[in-house]
Design a protein around this motif. Structure first.
Motif, PDB file in Angstrom:
ATOM      1  N   MET A  31       0.840  -1.178   0.000  1.00 31.92           N
ATOM      2  CA  MET A  31       0.000   0.000   0.000  1.00 31.92           C
ATOM      3  C   MET A  31       0.883   1.237   0.000  1.00 31.92           C
ATOM      4  O   MET A  31       1.930   1.245   0.630  1.00 31.92           O
ATOM      5  N   GLN A  32       0.402   2.238  -0.680  1.00 29.57           N
ATOM      6  CA  GLN A  32       1.138   3.499  -0.715  1.00 29.57           C
ATOM      7  C   GLN A  32       0.167   4.652  -0.526  1.00 29.57           C
ATOM      8  O   GLN A  32      -1.054   4.462  -0.570  1.00 29.57           O
ATOM      9  N   ARG A  33       0.712   5.828  -0.304  1.00 31.78           N
ATOM     10  CA  ARG A  33      -0.105   7.018  -0.129  1.00 31.78           C
ATOM     11  C   ARG A  33      -1.053   7.175  -1.313  1.00 31.78           C
ATOM     12  O   ARG A  33      -0.657   7.039  -2.468  1.00 31.78           O
ATOM     13  N   GLY A  34      -2.335   7.400  -1.009  1.00 24.69           N
ATOM     14  CA  GLY A  34      -3.334   7.571  -2.053  1.00 24.69           C
ATOM     15  C   GLY A  34      -4.067   6.295  -2.415  1.00 24.69           C
ATOM     16  O   GLY A  34      -5.077   6.346  -3.114  1.00 24.69           O
ATOM     17  N   SER A  35      -3.590   5.137  -1.924  1.00 26.18           N
ATOM     18  CA  SER A  35      -4.296   3.875  -2.188  1.00 26.18           C
ATOM     19  C   SER A  35      -5.669   3.909  -1.533  1.00 26.18           C
ATOM     20  O   SER A  35      -5.848   4.488  -0.456  1.00 26.18           O
ATOM     21  N   ASP A  55       4.384   4.143   8.235  1.00 23.28           N
ATOM     22  CA  ASP A  55       5.717   4.215   8.809  1.00 23.28           C
ATOM     23  C   ASP A  55       6.714   3.624   7.819  1.00 23.28           C
ATOM     24  O   ASP A  55       6.318   3.038   6.809  1.00 23.28           O
ATOM     25  N   LYS A  56       7.987   3.769   8.077  1.00 25.55           N
ATOM     26  CA  LYS A  56       8.989   3.353   7.090  1.00 25.55           C
ATOM     27  C   LYS A  56       8.965   1.856   6.817  1.00 25.55           C
ATOM     28  O   LYS A  56       9.335   1.408   5.736  1.00 25.55           O
ATOM     29  N   ASP A  57       8.518   1.053   7.790  1.00 23.75           N
ATOM     30  CA  ASP A  57       8.453  -0.399   7.603  1.00 23.75           C
ATOM     31  C   ASP A  57       7.097  -0.868   7.070  1.00 23.75           C
ATOM     32  O   ASP A  57       6.896  -2.066   6.892  1.00 23.75           O
TER      33      ASP A  57
END
Length: 80
Positions: free
Chosen positions: A1-5, A28-30
């Motif tokens: 998943m990424q931002r905007g999903s 978070d980064k992980d």
């Protein structure tokens, strides 16, 4: 998943429990924790009572977002 999903999930903490869409804002980064907002069919006047909260509801038009069945609202007042 990424931002905007956009994610479709069955949630139990709504009354009644139901399938809802979320928009991913960040992780978070992980990628173990995510910040998301709900997409709602309507603005709930029992919860969104002030002009300030109403201003944080973003209209999502069905014709621009084909995954939606109808125009909906991104509730930017509550981040989960």
């Amino acid at each position: 998943m990424q931002r905007g999903s956009v994610i479709k999930v069955h949630v139990e903490n709504t009354n009644p429990p139901k399938v809802k869409y979320f928009i991913v804002l960040a992780s978070d980064k992980d990628k173990h924790s995510y910040a998301c907002i709900f997409i709602n069919t309507d603005i709930n006047a029992n919860i969104i009572r002030t002009p300030e909260l109403k201003a944080l509801q973003y209209l999502l038009k069905k014709e621009k977002h084909p995954f939606l069945n109808h125009d909906s609202w991104a509730n930017c007042a509550n981040i989960f």
